[in-house]
Design an enzyme around this catalytic site. Sequence first.
Site, mmCIF file in Angstrom:
data_model
loop_
_atom_site.group_PDB
_atom_site.id
_atom_site.type_symbol
_atom_site.label_atom_id
_atom_site.label_comp_id
_atom_site.label_asym_id
_atom_site.label_seq_id
_atom_site.Cartn_x
_atom_site.Cartn_y
_atom_site.Cartn_z
ATOM 1 N N HIS A 38 1.041 -1.124 0.060
ATOM 2 C CA HIS A 38 0.118 0.086 0.133
ATOM 3 C C HIS A 38 0.832 1.214 0.080
ATOM 4 O O HIS A 38 0.613 2.167 -0.880
ATOM 5 C CB HIS A 38 -0.876 0.114 1.178
ATOM 6 C CG HIS A 38 -1.408 1.350 1.409
ATOM 7 N ND1 HIS A 38 -2.600 1.795 0.846
ATOM 8 C CD2 HIS A 38 -1.490 2.242 2.444
ATOM 9 C CE1 HIS A 38 -3.049 2.814 1.360
ATOM 10 N NE2 HIS A 38 -2.441 3.268 2.330
ATOM 11 N N ASP A 96 7.415 23.224 -25.110
ATOM 12 C CA ASP A 96 7.394 21.528 -24.556
ATOM 13 C C ASP A 96 8.517 21.658 -23.579
ATOM 14 O O ASP A 96 9.140 22.668 -23.126
ATOM 15 C CB ASP A 96 7.647 20.641 -25.745
ATOM 16 C CG ASP A 96 7.327 19.385 -25.583
ATOM 17 O OD1 ASP A 96 7.421 18.802 -24.505
ATOM 18 O OD2 ASP A 96 6.458 18.746 -26.660
ATOM 19 N N TRP A 137 7.585 -0.542 4.218
ATOM 20 C CA TRP A 137 8.141 0.339 2.741
ATOM 21 C C TRP A 137 9.468 0.861 3.148
ATOM 22 O O TRP A 137 10.071 1.254 2.481
ATOM 23 C CB TRP A 137 7.118 1.351 2.459
ATOM 24 C CG TRP A 137 7.216 2.630 3.073
ATOM 25 C CD1 TRP A 137 6.726 3.066 4.062
ATOM 26 C CD2 TRP A 137 8.011 3.678 2.640
ATOM 27 N NE1 TRP A 137 7.061 4.245 4.732
ATOM 28 C CE2 TRP A 137 7.845 4.734 3.544
ATOM 29 C CE3 TRP A 137 8.626 4.052 1.648
ATOM 30 C CZ2 TRP A 137 8.265 6.261 3.774
ATOM 31 C CZ3 TRP A 137 9.470 5.565 1.517
ATOM 32 C CH2 TRP A 137 9.221 6.307 2.733
ATOM 33 N N SER A 152 13.649 6.743 -13.163
ATOM 34 C CA SER A 152 12.543 7.652 -13.984
ATOM 35 C C SER A 152 12.486 9.003 -13.058
ATOM 36 O O SER A 152 12.438 9.983 -13.952
ATOM 37 C CB SER A 152 11.199 6.578 -13.848
ATOM 38 O OG SER A 152 10.359 7.683 -13.682
ATOM 39 N N SER A 153 12.635 8.948 -11.881
ATOM 40 C CA SER A 153 12.422 10.261 -11.024
ATOM 41 C C SER A 153 13.284 11.302 -11.441
ATOM 42 O O SER A 153 13.275 12.309 -11.654
ATOM 43 C CB SER A 153 12.158 10.086 -9.630
ATOM 44 O OG SER A 153 11.073 9.366 -9.323
ATOM 45 N N HIS A 211 13.333 11.724 4.423
ATOM 46 C CA HIS A 211 12.608 12.965 4.892
ATOM 47 C C HIS A 211 12.347 13.909 3.829
ATOM 48 O O HIS A 211 11.466 14.512 3.443
ATOM 49 C CB HIS A 211 13.143 13.631 6.054
ATOM 50 C CG HIS A 211 12.127 14.753 6.639
ATOM 51 N ND1 HIS A 211 11.247 14.020 7.530
ATOM 52 C CD2 HIS A 211 11.813 15.847 6.258
ATOM 53 C CE1 HIS A 211 10.433 15.281 7.591
ATOM 54 N NE2 HIS A 211 10.818 16.204 7.187
ATOM 55 N N GLU A 228 12.023 13.102 0.721
ATOM 56 C CA GLU A 228 10.815 12.381 -0.097
ATOM 57 C C GLU A 228 9.677 12.912 0.665
ATOM 58 O O GLU A 228 8.581 13.067 -0.439
ATOM 59 C CB GLU A 228 11.290 11.024 0.091
ATOM 60 C CG GLU A 228 9.937 10.201 -0.366
ATOM 61 C CD GLU A 228 9.726 10.252 -2.187
ATOM 62 O OE1 GLU A 228 10.647 10.501 -2.691
ATOM 63 O OE2 GLU A 228 8.545 9.771 -2.298
ATOM 64 N N TYR A 246 8.933 15.691 1.561
ATOM 65 C CA TYR A 246 8.595 16.942 1.005
ATOM 66 C C TYR A 246 8.537 17.032 -0.635
ATOM 67 O O TYR A 246 7.976 17.879 -1.034
ATOM 68 C CB TYR A 246 9.723 18.013 1.355
ATOM 69 C CG TYR A 246 9.499 18.246 3.264
ATOM 70 C CD1 TYR A 246 8.296 18.520 3.487
ATOM 71 C CD2 TYR A 246 10.859 18.385 3.728
ATOM 72 C CE1 TYR A 246 8.320 18.598 4.935
ATOM 73 C CE2 TYR A 246 10.727 18.570 5.221
ATOM 74 C CZ TYR A 246 9.368 18.669 5.671
ATOM 75 O OH TYR A 246 9.222 18.748 7.126
ATOM 76 N N SER A 286 -1.094 27.439 -3.832
ATOM 77 C CA SER A 286 -0.980 28.895 -4.152
ATOM 78 C C SER A 286 -1.335 29.318 -5.574
ATOM 79 O O SER A 286 -1.578 30.380 -5.849
ATOM 80 C CB SER A 286 0.647 28.935 -4.021
ATOM 81 O OG SER A 286 1.179 28.549 -2.768
ATOM 82 N N HIS A 323 14.836 12.392 12.999
ATOM 83 C CA HIS A 323 13.668 12.640 13.916
ATOM 84 C C HIS A 323 12.709 11.442 13.691
ATOM 85 O O HIS A 323 11.831 11.056 14.402
ATOM 86 C CB HIS A 323 12.977 13.742 13.678
ATOM 87 C CG HIS A 323 12.169 13.903 12.468
ATOM 88 N ND1 HIS A 323 12.240 15.296 12.073
ATOM 89 C CD2 HIS A 323 11.671 13.456 11.682
ATOM 90 C CE1 HIS A 323 11.520 15.398 10.762
ATOM 91 N NE2 HIS A 323 11.181 13.996 10.603
ATOM 92 N N HIS A 324 13.033 10.564 12.583
ATOM 93 C CA HIS A 324 12.269 9.401 12.432
ATOM 94 C C HIS A 324 12.753 8.074 13.178
ATOM 95 O O HIS A 324 12.159 7.068 13.316
ATOM 96 C CB HIS A 324 12.239 9.039 10.929
ATOM 97 C CG HIS A 324 11.635 10.107 10.110
ATOM 98 N ND1 HIS A 324 10.341 9.833 9.497
ATOM 99 C CD2 HIS A 324 12.264 11.145 9.477
ATOM 100 C CE1 HIS A 324 10.166 10.868 8.773
ATOM 101 N NE2 HIS A 324 11.263 11.726 8.587
ATOM 102 N N THR A 326 6.737 26.599 7.258
ATOM 103 C CA THR A 326 5.363 26.044 7.001
ATOM 104 C C THR A 326 4.284 27.079 7.500
ATOM 105 O O THR A 326 3.234 27.061 6.872
ATOM 106 C CB THR A 326 5.145 24.663 7.574
ATOM 107 O OG1 THR A 326 6.524 23.946 7.397
ATOM 108 C CG2 THR A 326 4.110 24.032 7.369
ATOM 109 N N LYS A 384 3.719 30.017 5.248
ATOM 110 C CA LYS A 384 3.020 29.450 4.212
ATOM 111 C C LYS A 384 1.363 29.575 4.469
ATOM 112 O O LYS A 384 0.485 30.021 3.781
ATOM 113 C CB LYS A 384 3.442 28.195 3.463
ATOM 114 C CG LYS A 384 4.605 28.059 3.087
ATOM 115 C CD LYS A 384 4.904 27.026 2.110
ATOM 116 C CE LYS A 384 4.268 27.054 0.796
ATOM 117 N NZ LYS A 384 4.932 27.975 -0.172
ATOM 118 N N ARG A 444 1.590 0.750 15.351
ATOM 119 C CA ARG A 444 1.078 0.739 13.850
ATOM 120 C C ARG A 444 1.388 -0.616 13.557
ATOM 121 O O ARG A 444 2.414 -1.404 14.253
ATOM 122 C CB ARG A 444 1.545 1.868 13.163
ATOM 123 C CG ARG A 444 3.361 1.858 13.151
ATOM 124 C CD ARG A 444 3.850 3.025 12.712
ATOM 125 N NE ARG A 444 3.723 2.931 11.047
ATOM 126 C CZ ARG A 444 4.550 3.339 10.390
ATOM 127 N NH1 ARG A 444 5.776 4.197 10.842
ATOM 128 N NH2 ARG A 444 4.428 3.431 8.905
#
Lengths: 299, 552
Positions: B85, B114, B156, B183-184, B267, B269, B271, B282, B316-317, B342, B345, B464
């Site tokens: 998932h 293009d 994951w 690809s990315s 991390h 990722e 963002y 925006s 922090h993870h 943040t 924003k 979890r």
Amino acid sequence: MTATRLRLLRLIAVPVALVGSLAVSADPPVRWQLNMTEGASQASQSAHDLHMMTFLLCCAIGVIVYGMMFFSVWKFRKSKGAVPAKWSHNNMAEAVLTVVPALILMAMAWPATKVMLAAADTANSAMTIKITGYQWKWRYEYVGTPVSFFSSLKRDSAEARRLGSGIDPYAIDNYLLDVDHPLVLPADTKVRFVLTAEDVIHSWWVPELGWKQDAIPGIINDNWTRVSKPGIYRGQCAELCGKDHGFMPIVVEVKSQAEYAQWFADQQAAATPPAAVAAAAVAAAETTDLAAPAASQLN
Amino acid sequence: MAHAIASTGAGDLHAAAEHDHKPQGFVQRWLFATNHKDIGTLYLVFALVMFFVGGSLAMVIRAELFQPGLQIVHPEVFNQLTTMHALLMIFGAVMPAFVGLANWMVPMMIGAPDMALPRMNNWSFWILPAAFTLLLAPFVLFLLFGIGGGGPAGGWTLYPPLSLQGGDNVAFTIFAIHMMGISSIMGAINIIATILNMRAPGMDMLKMPVFVWSWLITAFLLIAVMPVLAGSVTMLLTDKYFGTSFFNAAGGGDPVMFQHIFWFFGHPEVYIMILPAFGVVSEIIPTFARKPLFGYRAMVYAIASIAFLSFIVWAHHMFTVGIPLGGELFFMYATMLIAIPTGIKVFNWAFTMWQSSMTFETPMLFAIGFVMMFTIGGFSGLMLAIVPADFQYQDTYFVVAHFHYVLVPGAVFAIMAATYFWLPKWTGRMYNETLGKWHFWLSTVFVNLLFFPQHFLGLAGMPRRIPDYNIVFADFNMWSSIGAFGFGLSQLLFAWMVFDVCVRKHGAKASAGVWEGSHGLEWTLSSPPPYHSFAVPPVIDGRMLAHGDISH
């Protein structure tokens, strides 16, 4: 105070009191529990206090942000004939929006830092427990003594939790939160834990002790606790460790120091081979029991 | 301004359609696609398919968690479901959706004909179906045909040693991740090259739409961290198959090192999945507020600051792995700092709405929903930064609630908002506004029923990634599952509306400007735009742009 205001107050007070009473009437976790436990240790109390402080600050900021947005949505509608203003920046506002949050953050960081400095001190503990994580059980060793045992999910839960077992989880006491051999600790004693794992990473977590700590193969972590109130405290493995990750609970039974000493003596007798018992009986006559770092002696 | 051009655009539309040199034939048009609009469409369709595949796995997860006891799947299958998932939603749905939006919109927003590298663009899309076939193969073969040992089940995050206990799925997953990474990176190179080199004369950097800015910064994040992910999973691969011991303590390695490397990717990722959402919102809020974005420069600097900070907060993870005190203090302070940009924003979006003149078409509803519910995820993020409290939150449903708030009513709502906002531009037809509003309100009610009670579960002590739980957690899990089923079903409305407009070709004709308050180069093109737009660079008048007035 008018009757309306009283009724309003009661509207708020009753559910709060209800939740509060639920939270104290039984050991957590309890049904409908909404909030973090205050727990049974300094660490859990500090975690709870910092959690509430941050939460309430967020609520206060939320009132401002959401208030602004809901007011705008209500007031500044084209359908109400609102005419858009032309302004699109304000350096003063941006500066305030940078400085004020920075000050709030510092106010939050300060107490958190104090708690962390205090919690980092694992010295002067009365005893050490080595916790080893296995797929899917825990092993507890009373370091320096022959007492050690495995602790795994109690049989009635283990049977009920199988796919299609037909056993109702509601019929099992402490479903998935009970073990065959709980970890027994003395009350009012600083206990140091060293944690490691045999196979994959696990995480040892009892919410009422206030922390979780990963048990990692090849690495030794340490942490400590001091619980004043005797009781039974339940937790679970908190790091995904394979198929039965959900089925390796943790139960800590905190006994009064006298009861603990009795329990420990029994365990030690059981763990010592008969030949050694005879030798120990002689030794015990002339010296105190060196092997048992029981809280009553070291505290 | 936009309307003036629209009237001429409508006449040109017919002529343009006949002379657009669109490739004929399915294979030529799609397999060999080099047109940014076609590739954007491919990305968006792919993301939608993956959203439903990943979503159906979530439905099975929530069905299993509907009540205590195991009713549907074995625990080892449950772990495959959660792992797949996450991988499908992150790499298959959210990231490709934003790349699709970038492909469609960036050239049209900066006045380029293009993307800078159209053939590489083709490559970067067509790697994805191959990568996801590889990723899904072990899982599908096991689930449908009973072949092999099943898909990856270690989460994951692929933490060793657990992830290495998998069978052949380890190799499948790692090669799939390598391909997604390639690809990315190619997509990111293309976006940077396009934005830096192909802006129309007069489109200065600080006049670009915020969506373009957000993607420029996101693309740099991608280039910086995807190779880090590739490196970490390659070490997993050699640990498993070639006898190395990067993460094996018995061989002198360190399982925690994997987590450091992984989250150095992980991390940023996070963002990568949210900065383009900031860009989308925006664009939308000023349009329907009929008022310029408040503090354009502050918004751009805030995105850049968040991107910078994302590189220095990874641990922090992993506050519970046993980091030294000094390290925990540093990562706590750095993480708390993210609240400042943040907050800027969120307040700037609120100030944009202040003294404006709003209407609430579906894109605006989703955008306002984004700001409000993303902020809930922001608040819980700030709480998670506080280390002693994190010792209680870590690896519980509180964390699950936190990241789903920023990713579902956050990133996914922004993608929905963008789709409603630009679908009339892409197709020339309006979607069904009534159904759109139904979709928004159903999604909002159910997404909160789905994720808000998970805060309570986590605080009460539910870890979890568990397939079964004690009965005290039963009530909120049932609420959450009901929310999940409702949210999942509501998304069928979205699929139907997209199908109705794109395939059944229903809906009122859209004007070039589409929305009353639209500003920006894309709205000067007809709806749908010609197959090759801006073959001649547009002559830009500052008033055409959302941020053409450089005084703000």
